[in-house]
Motif scaffolding. Structure first.
Motif, PDB file in Angstrom:
ATOM      1  N   THR A   1      17.990  22.393  55.671  1.00  0.00           N
ATOM      2  CA  THR A   1      16.548  22.230  55.809  1.00  0.00           C
ATOM      3  C   THR A   1      15.979  22.754  54.493  1.00  0.00           C
ATOM      4  OG1 THR A   1      16.634  22.586  58.190  1.00  0.00           O
ATOM      5  CG2 THR A   1      14.479  22.853  57.117  1.00  0.00           C
ATOM      6  N   PRO A   2      15.617  21.846  53.571  1.00  0.00           N
ATOM      7  CA  PRO A   2      15.201  22.309  52.237  1.00  0.00           C
ATOM      8  C   PRO A   2      13.881  23.074  52.268  1.00  0.00           C
ATOM      9  CG  PRO A   2      14.887  19.946  52.438  1.00  0.00           C
ATOM     10  CD  PRO A   2      15.567  20.397  53.699  1.00  0.00           C
ATOM     11  N   LEU A   3      13.779  24.037  51.374  1.00  0.00           N
ATOM     12  CA  LEU A   3      12.517  24.744  51.210  1.00  0.00           C
ATOM     13  C   LEU A   3      11.485  23.780  50.641  1.00  0.00           C
ATOM     14  CD1 LEU A   3      13.900  28.016  49.584  1.00  0.00           C
ATOM     15  CD2 LEU A   3      13.138  27.720  51.949  1.00  0.00           C
ATOM     16  N   LYS A   4      10.233  24.005  50.995  1.00  0.00           N
ATOM     17  CA  LYS A   4       9.144  23.149  50.522  1.00  0.00           C
ATOM     18  C   LYS A   4       9.132  23.126  48.991  1.00  0.00           C
ATOM     19  CE  LYS A   4       4.383  22.167  51.551  1.00  0.00           C
ATOM     20  NZ  LYS A   4       4.003  21.667  52.836  1.00  0.00           N
ATOM     21  N   GLY A   5       9.094  21.932  48.428  1.00  0.00           N
ATOM     22  CA  GLY A   5       9.046  21.752  46.985  1.00  0.00           C
ATOM     23  C   GLY A   5      10.380  21.752  46.300  1.00  0.00           C
ATOM     24  N   LEU A   6      11.478  21.915  47.040  1.00  0.00           N
ATOM     25  CA  LEU A   6      12.801  21.954  46.452  1.00  0.00           C
ATOM     26  C   LEU A   6      13.204  20.599  45.863  1.00  0.00           C
ATOM     27  CD1 LEU A   6      15.040  23.979  45.957  1.00  0.00           C
ATOM     28  CD2 LEU A   6      16.021  23.349  48.148  1.00  0.00           C
ATOM     29  N   PHE A   7      12.810  19.550  46.558  1.00  0.00           N
ATOM     30  CA  PHE A   7      13.075  18.198  46.087  1.00  0.00           C
ATOM     31  C   PHE A   7      11.751  17.536  45.762  1.00  0.00           C
ATOM     32  CE2 PHE A   7      16.776  19.357  48.540  1.00  0.00           C
ATOM     33  CZ  PHE A   7      17.817  18.943  47.731  1.00  0.00           C
ATOM     34  N   ASP A   8      11.734  16.631  44.796  1.00  0.00           N
ATOM     35  CA  ASP A   8      10.492  15.998  44.351  1.00  0.00           C
ATOM     36  C   ASP A   8       9.733  15.289  45.460  1.00  0.00           C
ATOM     37  OD1 ASP A   8      10.890  16.888  41.783  1.00  0.00           O
ATOM     38  OD2 ASP A   8      11.915  15.049  41.132  1.00  0.00           O
ATOM     39  N   ASP A   9      10.466  14.751  46.414  1.00  0.00           N
ATOM     40  CA  ASP A   9       9.796  13.966  47.453  1.00  0.00           C
ATOM     41  C   ASP A   9       9.286  14.816  48.621  1.00  0.00           C
ATOM     42  OD1 ASP A   9      12.251  14.604  48.473  1.00  0.00           O
ATOM     43  OD2 ASP A   9      12.757  12.580  49.123  1.00  0.00           O
ATOM     44  N   GLU A  10       9.379  16.116  48.497  1.00  0.00           N
ATOM     45  CA  GLU A  10       8.885  16.998  49.564  1.00  0.00           C
ATOM     46  C   GLU A  10       7.372  17.115  49.463  1.00  0.00           C
ATOM     47  OE1 GLU A  10      10.705  18.582  52.094  1.00  0.00           O
ATOM     48  OE2 GLU A  10      12.221  17.225  51.364  1.00  0.00           O
ATOM     49  N   ASP A  11       6.718  17.288  50.608  1.00  0.00           N
ATOM     50  CA  ASP A  11       5.256  17.461  50.641  1.00  0.00           C
ATOM     51  C   ASP A  11       4.854  18.834  50.157  1.00  0.00           C
ATOM     52  OD1 ASP A  11       5.266  15.664  53.684  1.00  0.00           O
ATOM     53  OD2 ASP A  11       4.805  14.901  51.687  1.00  0.00           O
TER      54      ASP A  11
ATOM     55  N   VAL B   1      20.053  20.019  41.621  1.00  0.00           N
ATOM     56  CA  VAL B   1      19.072  20.884  42.268  1.00  0.00           C
ATOM     57  C   VAL B   1      19.808  22.119  42.766  1.00  0.00           C
ATOM     58  CG1 VAL B   1      17.455  21.084  44.198  1.00  0.00           C
ATOM     59  CG2 VAL B   1      17.633  18.936  42.947  1.00  0.00           C
ATOM     60  N   LEU B   2      19.207  23.281  42.549  1.00  0.00           N
ATOM     61  CA  LEU B   2      19.797  24.535  43.001  1.00  0.00           C
ATOM     62  C   LEU B   2      19.244  24.905  44.365  1.00  0.00           C
ATOM     63  CD1 LEU B   2      19.615  26.553  39.649  1.00  0.00           C
ATOM     64  CD2 LEU B   2      21.461  25.107  40.500  1.00  0.00           C
ATOM     65  N   ILE B   3      20.133  25.111  45.306  1.00  0.00           N
ATOM     66  CA  ILE B   3      19.744  25.394  46.685  1.00  0.00           C
ATOM     67  C   ILE B   3      20.254  26.782  47.068  1.00  0.00           C
ATOM     68  CG2 ILE B   3      20.043  24.688  49.084  1.00  0.00           C
ATOM     69  CD1 ILE B   3      20.412  21.849  48.080  1.00  0.00           C
ATOM     70  N   PRO B   4      19.359  27.663  47.518  1.00  0.00           N
ATOM     71  CA  PRO B   4      19.837  28.984  47.948  1.00  0.00           C
ATOM     72  C   PRO B   4      20.641  28.869  49.243  1.00  0.00           C
ATOM     73  CG  PRO B   4      17.505  28.743  48.448  1.00  0.00           C
ATOM     74  CD  PRO B   4      17.909  27.521  47.679  1.00  0.00           C
ATOM     75  N   ALA B   5      21.798  29.500  49.270  1.00  0.00           N
ATOM     76  CA  ALA B   5      22.646  29.469  50.462  1.00  0.00           C
ATOM     77  C   ALA B   5      22.224  30.599  51.389  1.00  0.00           C
ATOM     78  CB  ALA B   5      24.110  29.589  50.077  1.00  0.00           C
ATOM     79  N   ILE B   6      21.085  30.388  52.042  1.00  0.00           N
ATOM     80  CA  ILE B   6      20.525  31.367  52.976  1.00  0.00           C
ATOM     81  C   ILE B   6      20.372  30.701  54.332  1.00  0.00           C
ATOM     82  CG2 ILE B   6      19.384  32.736  51.182  1.00  0.00           C
ATOM     83  CD1 ILE B   6      16.771  31.263  51.837  1.00  0.00           C
ATOM     84  N   PRO B   7      20.336  31.486  55.404  1.00  0.00           N
ATOM     85  CA  PRO B   7      20.258  30.914  56.747  1.00  0.00           C
ATOM     86  C   PRO B   7      19.048  30.000  56.978  1.00  0.00           C
ATOM     87  CG  PRO B   7      20.851  33.220  56.878  1.00  0.00           C
ATOM     88  CD  PRO B   7      20.515  32.941  55.439  1.00  0.00           C
ATOM     89  N   ASP B   8      17.922  30.252  56.312  1.00  0.00           N
ATOM     90  CA  ASP B   8      16.753  29.389  56.477  1.00  0.00           C
ATOM     91  C   ASP B   8      16.991  27.989  55.935  1.00  0.00           C
ATOM     92  OD1 ASP B   8      15.398  31.454  57.640  1.00  0.00           O
ATOM     93  OD2 ASP B   8      14.138  31.896  55.889  1.00  0.00           O
TER      94      ASP B   8
END
Length: 172
Positions: free
Chosen positions: A162-172, A140-147
């Protein structure tokens, strides 16, 4: 364990007849490489005194003490240059990529939730992107940003996100 000597560039060819070499820098900017008075070969075993260094187009031109002609400089082609970690003071919140690789990526709000291991960092220009490989083998590609990146502790081998919404399959 952090390596003391870090790869910083590669000698690609000679420059002129006075023993200068052209170096492909493996750091954020070519100017960073020009700041050192001492570099190393052989993963820190051979010390090199740098007489002068300058940026020229897309490479760094180095004059190494004791290398005074083109033939001697030619013998250095394809050699990897190293810098001593102790000679570098990083600004707060910045890290060496090699120290980040291998870190466990966990959820900031739920530390027992592990997303995977950071395997690679892509430098896109706008921000870095962390490649995190999960137990299922997916990356999974994760942006290295402060958020997203909340805490980085390379000594503990942990990055809390704190993953962005939808970044991982199990996210709401």
């Amino acid at each position: 364990m952090k390596k003391r000597f870090l790869e910083i560039g590669k000698i690609v060819t000679t420059h002129g007849i006075a023993g200068e070499v052209r170096v492909q820098a493996w750091c954020d900017t070519n100017d960073f490489l020009t700041e050192f008075d001492v570099l190393y070969f052989d993963q820190g075993k051979t010390k090199l005194e740098i007489e002068r260094a300058r940026t020229h187009k897309n490479v760094v031109i180095l004059k190494i003490k004791g290398i005074d002609d083109m033939n001697t400089a030619q013998t250095l082609r394809n050699r990897i240059l190293y810098v001593d970690r102790n000679d570098i003071e990083l600004p707060e919140g910045t890290y060496f990529i090699q120290d980040l690789v291998g870190c466990k990526v966990i959820d900031f709000n739920c530390p027992e939730k592990e997303y995977g291991i950071l395997t690679e960092v892509s430098q896109t220009g706008a921000n870095d992107v962390y490649h995190v490989k999960g137990e299922d083998g997916k990356t999974v590609l994760i942006p290295a940003i402060p958020d997203v990146i909340q805490k980085t502790d390379v000594d503990a081998g942990m990055i809390e996100i704190t993953p962005l919404k939808g970044l991982f399959d199990d996210e709401d």
